[in-house]
Design a protein around this motif. Structure first.
Motif, PDB file in Angstrom:
ATOM      1  N   PRO A 147       0.833  -1.348   0.162  1.00 36.01           N
ATOM      2  CA  PRO A 147      -0.057  -0.041   0.137  1.00 36.01           C
ATOM      3  C   PRO A 147       0.736   1.152  -0.085  1.00 36.01           C
ATOM      4  CG  PRO A 147      -0.300  -1.109   2.055  1.00 36.01           C
ATOM      5  CD  PRO A 147       0.565  -2.027   0.940  1.00 36.01           C
ATOM      6  N   PHE A 148       1.889   1.322   0.493  1.00 34.80           N
ATOM      7  CA  PHE A 148       2.962   2.552   0.682  1.00 34.80           C
ATOM      8  C   PHE A 148       3.393   2.785  -0.802  1.00 34.80           C
ATOM      9  CE2 PHE A 148       1.922   1.938   5.156  1.00 34.80           C
ATOM     10  CZ  PHE A 148       1.668   3.209   5.611  1.00 34.80           C
ATOM     11  N   ASP A 149       3.999   1.646  -1.357  1.00 34.89           N
ATOM     12  CA  ASP A 149       4.204   1.665  -2.675  1.00 34.89           C
ATOM     13  C   ASP A 149       3.018   2.501  -3.751  1.00 34.89           C
ATOM     14  OD1 ASP A 149       6.859   0.780  -1.945  1.00 34.89           O
ATOM     15  OD2 ASP A 149       6.374  -1.314  -2.949  1.00 34.89           O
ATOM     16  N   TRP A 150       1.770   1.904  -3.480  1.00 41.63           N
ATOM     17  CA  TRP A 150       0.776   2.363  -4.162  1.00 41.63           C
ATOM     18  C   TRP A 150       0.483   3.832  -3.720  1.00 41.63           C
ATOM     19  CZ3 TRP A 150      -3.995   3.770  -1.699  1.00 41.63           C
ATOM     20  CH2 TRP A 150      -5.150   3.848  -2.735  1.00 41.63           C
ATOM     21  N   LEU A 151       0.563   4.206  -2.632  1.00 36.47           N
ATOM     22  CA  LEU A 151       0.521   5.845  -2.479  1.00 36.47           C
ATOM     23  C   LEU A 151       1.324   6.434  -2.991  1.00 36.47           C
ATOM     24  CD1 LEU A 151      -0.013   5.952   1.468  1.00 36.47           C
ATOM     25  CD2 LEU A 151      -1.654   6.323  -0.297  1.00 36.47           C
ATOM     26  N   GLY A 152       2.666   6.205  -3.025  1.00 34.35           N
ATOM     27  CA  GLY A 152       4.015   6.771  -3.838  1.00 34.35           C
ATOM     28  C   GLY A 152       3.460   6.916  -5.327  1.00 34.35           C
ATOM     29  N   SER A 153       3.202   5.712  -5.814  1.00 35.70           N
ATOM     30  CA  SER A 153       2.742   5.904  -7.507  1.00 35.70           C
ATOM     31  C   SER A 153       1.557   6.754  -7.752  1.00 35.70           C
ATOM     32  CB  SER A 153       2.474   4.343  -7.995  1.00 35.70           C
ATOM     33  OG  SER A 153       2.166   4.179  -8.987  1.00 35.70           O
ATOM     34  N   ARG A 154       0.626   6.782  -6.867  1.00 37.34           N
ATOM     35  CA  ARG A 154      -0.517   7.644  -7.131  1.00 37.34           C
ATOM     36  C   ARG A 154      -0.078   8.914  -6.990  1.00 37.34           C
ATOM     37  NH1 ARG A 154      -6.695   6.584  -4.941  1.00 37.34           N
ATOM     38  NH2 ARG A 154      -7.193   5.320  -6.649  1.00 37.34           N
ATOM     39  N   LEU A 155       0.594   9.376  -5.928  1.00 41.52           N
ATOM     40  CA  LEU A 155       1.250  10.711  -6.149  1.00 41.52           C
ATOM     41  C   LEU A 155       1.914  11.110  -7.035  1.00 41.52           C
ATOM     42  CD1 LEU A 155       2.189  10.905  -2.132  1.00 41.52           C
ATOM     43  CD2 LEU A 155       0.185  11.821  -3.075  1.00 41.52           C
ATOM     44  N   GLN A 156       2.650  10.206  -7.661  1.00 41.88           N
ATOM     45  CA  GLN A 156       3.668  10.594  -8.657  1.00 41.88           C
ATOM     46  C   GLN A 156       3.046  10.445 -10.194  1.00 41.88           C
ATOM     47  OE1 GLN A 156       6.895   8.137  -8.543  1.00 41.88           O
ATOM     48  NE2 GLN A 156       7.405   8.451  -6.443  1.00 41.88           N
ATOM     49  N   HIS A 157       1.623  10.001 -10.200  1.00 38.81           N
ATOM     50  CA  HIS A 157       1.185   9.860 -11.374  1.00 38.81           C
ATOM     51  C   HIS A 157       0.794  11.271 -12.319  1.00 38.81           C
ATOM     52  CE1 HIS A 157      -1.253   7.881 -14.415  1.00 38.81           C
ATOM     53  NE2 HIS A 157      -2.317   8.202 -14.050  1.00 38.81           N
ATOM     54  N   ASP A 158       1.284  11.084 -13.400  1.00 33.74           N
ATOM     55  CA  ASP A 158       1.015  12.170 -14.445  1.00 33.74           C
ATOM     56  C   ASP A 158       1.476  13.495 -13.787  1.00 33.74           C
ATOM     57  OD1 ASP A 158      -0.108  10.826 -16.397  1.00 33.74           O
ATOM     58  OD2 ASP A 158      -2.001  11.712 -16.373  1.00 33.74           O
ATOM     59  N   GLN A 159       2.836  13.290 -13.334  1.00 38.37           N
ATOM     60  CA  GLN A 159       3.414  14.480 -12.664  1.00 38.37           C
ATOM     61  C   GLN A 159       2.633  15.269 -11.548  1.00 38.37           C
ATOM     62  OE1 GLN A 159       3.422  14.525 -16.314  1.00 38.37           O
ATOM     63  NE2 GLN A 159       5.135  12.925 -15.898  1.00 38.37           N
ATOM     64  N   GLY A 160       2.014  14.458 -10.854  1.00 38.48           N
ATOM     65  CA  GLY A 160       1.206  15.073  -9.643  1.00 38.48           C
ATOM     66  C   GLY A 160      -0.389  15.686 -10.116  1.00 38.48           C
ATOM     67  N   GLN A 161      -0.283  15.515 -11.166  1.00 41.15           N
ATOM     68  CA  GLN A 161      -1.826  15.989 -11.648  1.00 41.15           C
ATOM     69  C   GLN A 161      -3.148  15.302 -11.060  1.00 41.15           C
ATOM     70  OE1 GLN A 161      -1.857  18.240 -15.696  1.00 41.15           O
ATOM     71  NE2 GLN A 161      -0.396  16.410 -16.037  1.00 41.15           N
ATOM     72  N   PHE A 162      -2.698  13.957 -11.126  1.00 40.86           N
ATOM     73  CA  PHE A 162      -3.808  12.851 -10.735  1.00 40.86           C
ATOM     74  C   PHE A 162      -4.261  13.333  -9.299  1.00 40.86           C
ATOM     75  CE2 PHE A 162      -5.069   9.086  -8.368  1.00 40.86           C
ATOM     76  CZ  PHE A 162      -5.945   8.678  -8.962  1.00 40.86           C
ATOM     77  N   ALA A 163      -3.196  13.308  -8.311  1.00 47.11           N
ATOM     78  CA  ALA A 163      -3.355  13.637  -6.967  1.00 47.11           C
ATOM     79  C   ALA A 163      -3.992  14.737  -6.770  1.00 47.11           C
ATOM     80  CB  ALA A 163      -2.100  13.626  -6.101  1.00 47.11           C
ATOM     81  N   ALA A 164      -3.545  16.145  -7.437  1.00 49.85           N
ATOM     82  CA  ALA A 164      -4.109  17.367  -7.388  1.00 49.85           C
ATOM     83  C   ALA A 164      -5.709  17.218  -7.745  1.00 49.85           C
ATOM     84  CB  ALA A 164      -3.397  18.402  -8.157  1.00 49.85           C
ATOM     85  N   ALA A 165      -6.005  16.603  -8.833  1.00 54.35           N
ATOM     86  CA  ALA A 165      -7.501  16.485  -9.220  1.00 54.35           C
ATOM     87  C   ALA A 165      -7.946  15.825  -8.133  1.00 54.35           C
ATOM     88  CB  ALA A 165      -7.470  15.873 -10.624  1.00 54.35           C
ATOM     89  N   TYR A 166      -7.655  14.511  -7.535  1.00 50.38           N
ATOM     90  CA  TYR A 166      -8.405  13.949  -6.699  1.00 50.38           C
ATOM     91  C   TYR A 166      -8.663  14.785  -5.398  1.00 50.38           C
ATOM     92  CZ  TYR A 166      -9.672   9.310  -4.876  1.00 50.38           C
ATOM     93  OH  TYR A 166     -10.620   8.240  -4.158  1.00 50.38           O
ATOM     94  N   LYS A 167      -7.606  15.335  -5.024  1.00 43.32           N
ATOM     95  CA  LYS A 167      -7.916  16.209  -3.677  1.00 43.32           C
ATOM     96  C   LYS A 167      -8.781  17.280  -3.943  1.00 43.32           C
ATOM     97  CE  LYS A 167      -4.190  18.658  -2.416  1.00 43.32           C
ATOM     98  NZ  LYS A 167      -4.548  19.933  -2.460  1.00 43.32           N
ATOM     99  N   ARG A 168      -8.914  17.985  -5.268  1.00 41.66           N
ATOM    100  CA  ARG A 168      -9.869  18.722  -5.606  1.00 41.66           C
ATOM    101  C   ARG A 168     -11.338  18.447  -5.269  1.00 41.66           C
ATOM    102  NH1 ARG A 168      -6.358  20.562  -9.657  1.00 41.66           N
ATOM    103  NH2 ARG A 168      -7.255  19.286 -11.067  1.00 41.66           N
ATOM    104  N   ALA A 169     -11.401  17.040  -5.554  1.00 37.73           N
ATOM    105  CA  ALA A 169     -12.736  16.032  -5.779  1.00 37.73           C
ATOM    106  C   ALA A 169     -13.071  15.991  -4.287  1.00 37.73           C
ATOM    107  CB  ALA A 169     -12.684  15.076  -6.635  1.00 37.73           C
ATOM    108  N   VAL A 170     -12.171  15.760  -3.330  1.00 38.54           N
ATOM    109  CA  VAL A 170     -12.589  15.332  -2.141  1.00 38.54           C
ATOM    110  C   VAL A 170     -12.500  16.398  -1.238  1.00 38.54           C
ATOM    111  CG1 VAL A 170     -12.273  12.847  -2.279  1.00 38.54           C
ATOM    112  CG2 VAL A 170     -10.343  14.358  -1.714  1.00 38.54           C
ATOM    113  N   THR A 171     -12.424  17.738  -1.652  1.00 37.41           N
ATOM    114  CA  THR A 171     -12.258  19.036  -0.725  1.00 37.41           C
ATOM    115  C   THR A 171     -13.293  18.975   0.196  1.00 37.41           C
ATOM    116  OG1 THR A 171     -10.791  20.191  -2.320  1.00 37.41           O
ATOM    117  CG2 THR A 171     -11.857  21.567  -0.565  1.00 37.41           C
ATOM    118  N   ARG A 172     -14.599  18.598  -0.199  1.00 38.25           N
ATOM    119  CA  ARG A 172     -15.896  18.779   0.344  1.00 38.25           C
ATOM    120  C   ARG A 172     -15.864  18.007   1.432  1.00 38.25           C
ATOM    121  NH1 ARG A 172     -20.284  17.027  -3.887  1.00 38.25           N
ATOM    122  NH2 ARG A 172     -19.063  18.638  -5.197  1.00 38.25           N
ATOM    123  N   ASP A 173     -14.826  16.952   1.535  1.00 36.48           N
ATOM    124  CA  ASP A 173     -14.900  15.824   2.541  1.00 36.48           C
ATOM    125  C   ASP A 173     -13.926  16.297   3.598  1.00 36.48           C
ATOM    126  OD1 ASP A 173     -16.819  14.318   1.319  1.00 36.48           O
ATOM    127  OD2 ASP A 173     -15.121  13.103   0.284  1.00 36.48           O
TER     128      ASP A 173
END
Length: 212
Positions: free
Chosen positions: A112-138
């Protein structure tokens, strides 16, 4: 074996757990496979679920389904997902089993911690940034909170999948750790239903150092 006699195959682990490698493995073995398709898989699943239709209505021409995600804002700069909800189609495994009771399910997983790192790096961080925007309401406002959210989702989803299939259909689930499970287990899981001639699991991403 013709298509009508073959069960569907659903990959029900998260993205960044070898989904592209699975797609290529299926394709190499003559299994009609679809991967992400620029959000359209997830959007169709979500719409069909909300309207009470079979989940694959309109997207039923494939046998294997991988990476059924929609992250609002992707693909970057040309999105069909503006205004769409955050959809992780792997979480729909109960409904998929209800609608396709003979289907095979693969929980693709990794450390799981390898997975976290891979998600954070995905598409130069754009995936994580978009995901964070989507869950801001949470209340997810920082990278640390996002990582905690992802880990909570990870453990919850794995526990739910294992519990559900242990009771409902234990022989229809394969847990496949992309860094540890021998590929022979995948071949053996599919061989009763498909002609598996390409018996190696492709290594598409360096972040997952796998062995066949």
């Amino acid at each position: 074996m013709n298509r009508c006699e073959q069960p569907r195959i659903f990959l029900i682990g998260f993205n960044k757990c070898g989904t592209t490698s699975f797609h290529d493995y299926f394709t190499a073995n003559g299994i009609a496979s679809v991967h992400w398709r620029a959000n359209t898989l997830a959007l169709a699943l979500h719409r069909n679920r909300a309207e009470g239709r079979p989940l694959l209505e309109g997207i039923d021409r494939w046998t294997a389904y991988t990476d059924m995600n929609c992250i609002p804002g992707s693909p970057w700069g040309r999105s069909n997902s503006d205004g769409a909800p955050l959809i992780e189609g792997c979480r729909y495994f109960r409904e998929l089993h209800r609608d396709y009771p003979e289907a095979l399910f693969i929980l693709n997983t990794r450390e799981p911690f390898d997975w976290l790192g891979s998600r954070l790096q995905h598409d130069q961080g754009q995936f994580a940034a978009a995901y964070k925007r989507a869950v801001t309401r949470d209340g997810i406002l920082t990278k640390r909170q996002l990582k905690q959210r992802w880990l909570m989702d990870w453990y919850e989803h794995h526990a739910e999948v294992l519990s559900y299939f242990q009771n409902a259909a234990p022989k229809q689930l394969l847990v496949f750790h992309i860094q540890a499970t021998p590929v022979k287990k995948l071949n053996r899981f599919l061989s009763p239903h498909f002609s598996i001639t390409q018996r190696r699991f492709p290594h598409n991403h360096q972040s997952a150092k796998r062995k066949s």
